[in-house]
Design an enzyme around this catalytic site. Structure first.
Site, PDB file in Angstrom:
ATOM      1  N   GLU A   1      -0.294   4.932  -0.484  1.00  0.00           N
ATOM      2  CA  GLU A   1      -1.056   6.160  -0.746  1.00  0.00           C
ATOM      3  C   GLU A   1      -0.131   7.358  -0.633  1.00  0.00           C
ATOM      4  O   GLU A   1       0.728   7.399   0.255  1.00  0.00           O
ATOM      5  CB  GLU A   1      -2.190   6.320   0.258  1.00  0.00           C
ATOM      6  CG  GLU A   1      -3.374   5.415  -0.032  1.00  0.00           C
ATOM      7  CD  GLU A   1      -4.484   5.614   0.986  1.00  0.00           C
ATOM      8  OE1 GLU A   1      -5.634   5.350   0.639  1.00  0.00           O
ATOM      9  OE2 GLU A   1      -4.203   6.022   2.123  1.00  0.00           O
TER      10      GLU A   1
ATOM     11  N   TYR B   1       0.867  -1.194   0.000  1.00  0.00           N
ATOM     12  CA  TYR B   1       0.000   0.000   0.000  1.00  0.00           C
ATOM     13  C   TYR B   1       0.892   1.229   0.000  1.00  0.00           C
ATOM     14  O   TYR B   1       1.815   1.319   0.814  1.00  0.00           O
ATOM     15  CB  TYR B   1      -0.909   0.018   1.233  1.00  0.00           C
ATOM     16  CG  TYR B   1      -2.355   0.157   0.835  1.00  0.00           C
ATOM     17  CD1 TYR B   1      -2.793   1.303   0.180  1.00  0.00           C
ATOM     18  CD2 TYR B   1      -3.270  -0.865   1.074  1.00  0.00           C
ATOM     19  CE1 TYR B   1      -4.111   1.419  -0.234  1.00  0.00           C
ATOM     20  CE2 TYR B   1      -4.586  -0.755   0.668  1.00  0.00           C
ATOM     21  CZ  TYR B   1      -5.010   0.393   0.015  1.00  0.00           C
ATOM     22  OH  TYR B   1      -6.302   0.501  -0.399  1.00  0.00           O
TER      23      TYR B   1
ATOM     24  N   ASP C   1      -5.397  14.256 -25.208  1.00  0.00           N
ATOM     25  CA  ASP C   1      -5.643  12.877 -24.774  1.00  0.00           C
ATOM     26  C   ASP C   1      -4.937  11.973 -25.785  1.00  0.00           C
ATOM     27  O   ASP C   1      -5.523  11.556 -26.778  1.00  0.00           O
ATOM     28  CB  ASP C   1      -7.143  12.594 -24.701  1.00  0.00           C
ATOM     29  CG  ASP C   1      -7.421  11.208 -24.142  1.00  0.00           C
ATOM     30  OD1 ASP C   1      -6.456  10.465 -23.881  1.00  0.00           O
ATOM     31  OD2 ASP C   1      -8.613  10.870 -23.975  1.00  0.00           O
TER      32      ASP C   1
ATOM     33  N   THR D   1      -2.583   6.504 -22.019  1.00  0.00           N
ATOM     34  CA  THR D   1      -2.540   5.158 -21.447  1.00  0.00           C
ATOM     35  C   THR D   1      -1.109   4.664 -21.610  1.00  0.00           C
ATOM     36  O   THR D   1      -0.345   5.190 -22.422  1.00  0.00           O
ATOM     37  CB  THR D   1      -3.461   4.169 -22.183  1.00  0.00           C
ATOM     38  OG1 THR D   1      -3.025   4.078 -23.545  1.00  0.00           O
ATOM     39  CG2 THR D   1      -4.909   4.609 -22.149  1.00  0.00           C
TER      40      THR D   1
ATOM     41  N   LYS E   1      -1.213   0.908 -24.813  1.00  0.00           N
ATOM     42  CA  LYS E   1      -1.543   0.805 -26.246  1.00  0.00           C
ATOM     43  C   LYS E   1      -0.222   0.661 -27.019  1.00  0.00           C
ATOM     44  O   LYS E   1       0.523  -0.256 -26.713  1.00  0.00           O
ATOM     45  CB  LYS E   1      -2.438   1.968 -26.653  1.00  0.00           C
ATOM     46  CG  LYS E   1      -3.790   1.869 -25.902  1.00  0.00           C
ATOM     47  CD  LYS E   1      -4.798   2.940 -26.242  1.00  0.00           C
ATOM     48  CE  LYS E   1      -6.065   2.733 -25.401  1.00  0.00           C
ATOM     49  NZ  LYS E   1      -7.054   3.822 -25.590  1.00  0.00           N
TER      50      LYS E   1
ATOM     51  N   ARG F   1      -1.478  -2.225 -18.349  1.00  0.00           N
ATOM     52  CA  ARG F   1      -2.705  -1.434 -18.415  1.00  0.00           C
ATOM     53  C   ARG F   1      -2.609  -0.325 -17.388  1.00  0.00           C
ATOM     54  O   ARG F   1      -2.371  -0.580 -16.211  1.00  0.00           O
ATOM     55  CB  ARG F   1      -3.936  -2.276 -18.078  1.00  0.00           C
ATOM     56  CG  ARG F   1      -4.064  -3.546 -18.862  1.00  0.00           C
ATOM     57  CD  ARG F   1      -5.497  -4.018 -18.889  1.00  0.00           C
ATOM     58  NE  ARG F   1      -6.259  -3.099 -19.697  1.00  0.00           N
ATOM     59  CZ  ARG F   1      -6.225  -3.079 -21.032  1.00  0.00           C
ATOM     60  NH1 ARG F   1      -5.500  -3.935 -21.693  1.00  0.00           N
ATOM     61  NH2 ARG F   1      -6.926  -2.196 -21.692  1.00  0.00           N
TER      62      ARG F   1
END
Ligand SMILES: *Cc1c(COP(=O)(O)O)cnc(C)c1O
Length: 429
Positions: free
Chosen positions: A78, A76, A222, A248, A251, A257
Site C-alpha cells: 500500500e 502487500y 480515456d 488500460t 488492449k 489486465r
C-alpha cells in the site's frame, strides 16, 4: 513475432507470443486441481483454435505472463515507492519506479500512476481527483460508443455525476464538434471526456482542448483502446492536450489486465491520492511488474512495426468487409477498430454475431451511430500479434461474409477458421 516479414523480425528484439514457447507448465496444476487445470487448458485451446476479433483483446507475451505468475503476487505494498504502509517493499518499490519511469518515457508524460486495477478504476480515480458528486461531465453518449464509466445509469459514473452526452453526425458517423461545443456552452461541464469503445477514428484532441478551455472544464482523455497505437506512434497522443489521460494496459498495448493514468506535475498529487487511498487499497505488484515489462516491449522498434500493422490490417479488413456488402461506420478506420453493420445483408447484429461465433470468429456487437440496431465491432490487435498478414485479413472478411449470410457448409467454414488460427499460434508448444 507480431510481424511476419524477415525485415520486421530483425528490427524487433522483444520476445513475443508466436515465436516463444508457452511459458506455463500446467502439469503440476492439472495433477493438483484437475478441474481448474482442465479449464485453463481448454481456454488456451479455445484461444488458439478460434479467431480473437474482440477489439479490446490481445495476446500478452510470455515475459508478461511470467511477471504475472511471479511471487511478487504475494507482496502487500500500500502506498507509493519510498512511502509504503508495509515493510519488505524494496523490490516492489524498484518495480513500480521502473514501471512509472517507462510509462513516462513511452508516452512523454510528466507523471504516471501505474496502480489502477483496471481502465474503469483509472477513470474512477480521475473523476475522484477532479470532480465532486453531482458535477456535470460531458462525454460521448453511450449509444454512440461511450464507455460504461461515461455516465451509464448502472455505473458509479451515471449515479454520482450529471452526464451530458455528445453524439456523432448520423451521415458521416464522425464526432460533431459543433454539437460538442454547443453542449459545453449550454451545460458548463466541470470535465469533458473524449475516448470511446467503438469510435474507429482519432478524437481531435486539439479541438477538445479548445472546447474545454472555453468551458473552463478539465479535459480527460480515456484512451483505453488506442493507448498501444499511441505507444507505437500509430495514433496521435492526447498527452500534450488532456489534463489527465486514462488507459488500460491490456488492449492494443498488450500488457496485463490493468489501468494507468498520465498527467502533468500539477495534478500528480491529486491523481495519486485519488488512486490510493481514495479508490483502491494495495496495488497488485505482480501486475505492476507485468505493466513494466509491457512498457519495455512497447518501446522497441518491433512494437512500432506492430502498431502500424494493426492499423493497416484494420483498413484492409474494413475495405474487404465493405466489398462483402457490410456497411462500415465512418466509411473505414484510423485505428484497430472496425464497426460493420450487417443490415445490408439482411441480418441483424445479434444474429450475425451468433453465426460468426458458430464459425469460430469471436467478436462483440456494439451500438451503431444511427437507429437502435446493433453493429459488429472487430479489432485487429490480437490477430496481428499472432502473425497474420493482409491476405489473412482479406480472407477473414470473406469467411465473415459467408458466415453472416449462412452460406455454404458450416463445418467446412469452421474448419477453415480453425486452420487459419492454428497456422498462426499465439503461443507455440
Ligand atoms: C476498456 C475501456 C475502459 C475500461 O477498462 P476495464 O479495464 O474493462 O475496466 C474504459 N474506458 C474505455 C473507453 C474503454 O474502452
Amino acid at each position: 513475432m507480431p510481424v511476419s516479414t524477415p525485415a520486421a523480425r530483425a528490427a524487433a528484439p522483444a520476445p513475443s507470443p508466436s515465436d516463444t514457447a508457452m511459458p506455463q507448465d500446467f502439469g503440476a496444476l492439472l495433477r493438483q486441481d484437475p478441474e481448474i487445470g482442465g479449464i485453463l487448458l481448454a481456454e488456451t485451446a479455445r484461444q488458439s483454435s478460434t479467431l480473437q476479433l474482440i477489439a479490446a483483446e490481445n495476446f500478452t507475451s510470455p515475459a508478461v505472463l511470467a511477471a504475472l505468475g511471479s511471487p511478487l503476487v504475494n507482496k502487500y505494498a500500500e502506498g507509493y515507492p519510498g512511502a509504503r504502509y508495509h515493510g519488505g517493499c524494496e523490490q516492489a518499490d524498484a518495480v513500480e519506479r521502473a514501471a512509472v519511469r517507462r510509462a513516462m518515457s513511452l508516452f512523454g508524460a510528466e507523471h504516471a500512476n501505474v496502480q489502477p486495477h483496471s481502465g474503469s478504476s483509472a477513470v474512477l480515480a480521475a473523476y475522484a481527483a477532479l470532480l465532486r458528486p453531482g458535477d456535470t461531465v460531458l462525454a460521448m453518449g453511450l449509444p454512440y460508443g461511450g464507455h460504461l464509466t461515461h455516465g451509464a445509469p448502472g455505473n458509479f459514473s451515471g449515479r454520482w455525476f450529471d452526464f451530458a452526452g455528445y453524439g456523432v453526425d448520423p451521415d458521416s458517423g464522425l464526432i460533431d464538434y459543433a454539437q460538442v461545443r454547443a453542449l459545453a456552452r449550454a451545460r458548463r461541464p466541470k470535465a469533458i471526456v473524449c475516448g470511446s469503445i467503438s469510435y474507429p477514428r482519432h478524437p481531435d484532441y486539439e479541438q477538445f482542448r479548445d472546447i474545454a478551455d472555453e468551458a473552463g472544464a478539465y479535459l480527460i482523455a480515456d484512451a483505453a483502446h488506442p493507448m498501444g497505437l499511441i505507444a507505437g506512434g500509430a495514433a496521435p497522443s492526447p498527452v500534450p492536450y488532456a489534463d489527465v489521460v486514462c488507459a488500460t494496459t491490456h488492449k492494443v498495448l498488450r500488457g496485463p489486465r490493468g489501468g494507468m493514468i498520465l498527467c502533468g506535475v500539477e495534478l500528480s498529487e491529486r491523481i495519486d491520492r485519488a488512486v490510493f487511498p481514495f479508490t483502491q487499497g494495495g496495488a497488485q505488484m505482480h501486475t505492476v511488474a507485468a505493466k513494466a515489462v509491457a512498457f519495455g516491449e512497447a518501446a522497441t522498434p518491433g512494437y512500432t512495426v506492430y502498431a502500424h500493422r494493426v492499423v493497416a490490417h484494420a483498413r484492409v479488413l474494413a475495405a474487404a468487409l465493405e466489398a462483402e456488402g457490410f456497411e462500415i461506420t465512418t466509411g473505414g478506420t484510423d485505428t484497430h477498430i472496425v464497426v460493420a453493420d450487417p443490415a445490408p445483408l439482411g441480418v441483424d447484429g445479434r444474429a450475425a454475431r451468433e453465426r460468426l461465433m458458430a464459425a469460430g470468429m469471436v467478436l462483440d456487437t456494439c451500438a451503431l451511430p444511427y437507429g437502435d440496431a446493433r453493429g459488429l465491432r472487430l479489432g485487429t490487435a490480437a490477430v496481428t500479434t499472432q502473425g497474420m498478414d493482409e491476405d489473412d485479413m482479406a480472407r477473414i472478411a470473406v469467411l465473415f461474409g459467408a458466415a453472416v449470410r449462412d452460406e455454404g457448409d458450416a463445418g467446412l467454414l469452421r474448419a477453415e477458421v480453425r486452420g487459419l488460427a492454428e497456422r498462426n499460434p499465439p503461443y507455440a508448444g
